[in-house]
Motif scaffolding. Structure first.
Motif, PDB file in Angstrom:
ATOM      1  N   CYS A  86      24.837 -31.380  27.394  1.00 52.51           N
ATOM      2  CA  CYS A  86      25.755 -32.564  27.347  1.00 52.51           C
ATOM      3  C   CYS A  86      26.668 -33.137  25.756  1.00 52.51           C
ATOM      4  O   CYS A  86      25.565 -33.632  25.438  1.00 52.51           O
TER       5      CYS A  86
ATOM      6  N   LYS B 225      25.417 -39.263  29.576  1.00 53.33           N
ATOM      7  CA  LYS B 225      24.531 -37.984  28.845  1.00 53.33           C
ATOM      8  C   LYS B 225      23.121 -38.480  29.026  1.00 53.33           C
ATOM      9  O   LYS B 225      22.806 -37.547  29.788  1.00 53.33           O
TER      10      LYS B 225
ATOM     11  N   ASP C  95      16.881 -35.788  23.580  1.00 56.32           N
ATOM     12  CA  ASP C  95      18.009 -36.517  22.706  1.00 56.32           C
ATOM     13  C   ASP C  95      18.731 -36.732  21.762  1.00 56.32           C
ATOM     14  O   ASP C  95      17.961 -37.289  20.666  1.00 56.32           O
TER      15      ASP C  95
ATOM     16  N   THR D 236      21.516 -33.489  24.350  1.00 60.78           N
ATOM     17  CA  THR D 236      22.569 -34.096  24.221  1.00 60.78           C
ATOM     18  C   THR D 236      22.778 -34.648  22.850  1.00 60.78           C
ATOM     19  O   THR D 236      21.863 -34.240  21.839  1.00 60.78           O
TER      20      THR D 236
END
Length: 292
Positions: A42, A50, A137, A178
């Motif tokens: 994402c 996200k 992340d 993300t």
């Protein structure tokens, strides 16, 4: 397969129960990620939802969330595993004391490298916790070497620990990566993922998000906040507000018991939605125009 994963619409409905409103494209991408057992990459501006997607997937599916927060300089040891050296040392001293100093070296070494002394970091946790949602992340903050390491792990969902042996996931985790696009992630990693670009929600959807997440907010205030945030995003700001800032602004206004947003109230509460002094100055100079 759980009922929540039966179709894109079913997945969207499951996410909706957590307060996350996924559009058709995102629901389809999430559904395909589960069906094809492929990571979902994402990408988008900060504040487009996200990270929240992974949290919502974990809650909707009732799967544990394992989060790896990437940063500059992160390496495999921080992400995968470490040995608990202080406990190993204490264990070794206890063995020496128990055996009166006559310690067999091979036996001692085998006893040191067991699960008891293995500190599992997020990636190893994701391999041993099944099923789960693994959130990687801000992968764009990591360097090329870590990205290459992650690529290999996502290929096989297996890791070999020299002193311990092979660890293989019984069921591959649902992986959400993300990126805020602070740098380009290598094509080799993207090729192994399903890709989805997240935009800021349109006006109607942002109003729905505000009303869904904050049931006490009125239609008028929700519309005024969403409209103001969309105008702010159209300005040349250092950090345009995301959905998280919209929600914070709404919470601030509700705490002040406001049911409408005007220029004076906006001026007092801009700190909930803007995070740079330059942005605050730029917006305050145009408040009358924004709320005319």
């Amino acid at each position: 397969m759980t009922e929540s994963l039966a179709s894109p619409d079913a997945l969207a409905a499951a996410l909706d129960t957590t307060g996350y409103l996924a559009d058709e494209g995102l629901a389809t991408a999430g559904f395909l990620a589960t069906q094809m057992q492929r990571p979902l990459f994402c990408e988008g501006e900060p504040g487009t939802g996200k990270t929240s997607l992974a949290l919502a997937l974990s809650e909707a599916l009732k799967w544990p969330l394992v989060r790896l927060q990437c940063h500059e300089g992160i390496d495999a040891a921080q992400a995968l595993y470490e040995w608990d050296f202080p406990r190993q040392l204490l264990h070794l001293r206890a063995l020496e004391a128990a055996d009166g100093g006559r310690l067999d070296a091979d036996t001692a070494e085998r006893s040191l490298y067991t699960e008891r002394f293995l500190l599992a970091r997020p990636l190893l946790q994701a391999l041993t916790t099944t099923p789960c949602v693994l959130l990687v992340d801000e992968i764009d903050r990591a360097d090329d070497e870590f990205e290459a390491f992650l690529l290999q792990l996502l290929d096989e969902y297996t890791v070999t620990i020299p002193e311990y042996g092979e660890v293989r996931a019984e069921q591959p985790p649902l992986v959400v990566l993300t990126s805020n696009r602070t740098r380009e992630v290598h094509d080799a990693l993207k090729r192994r993922c399903l890709y989805h670009w997240l935009e800021h929600p349109d006006l109607a959807r942002e109003i729905s998000i505000l009303r869904r997440r904050l049931p006490g907010i009125g239609e008028t205030l929700a519309r005024q906040i969403a409209d103001a945030v969309h105008r702010l995003r159209a300005m040349d700001l250092l950090k345009p507000p995301g959905v998280a800032e919209s929600l914070d602004w709404a919470r601030a206004l509700l705490a002040l018991k406001r049911d409408e947003l005007d220029a004076a109230t906006a001026a007092r509460t801009l700190g909930a939605v803007l995070k740079y002094s330059e942005d605050l100055d730029r917006v305050r100079a145009k408040l009358d125009t924004l709320f005319s």
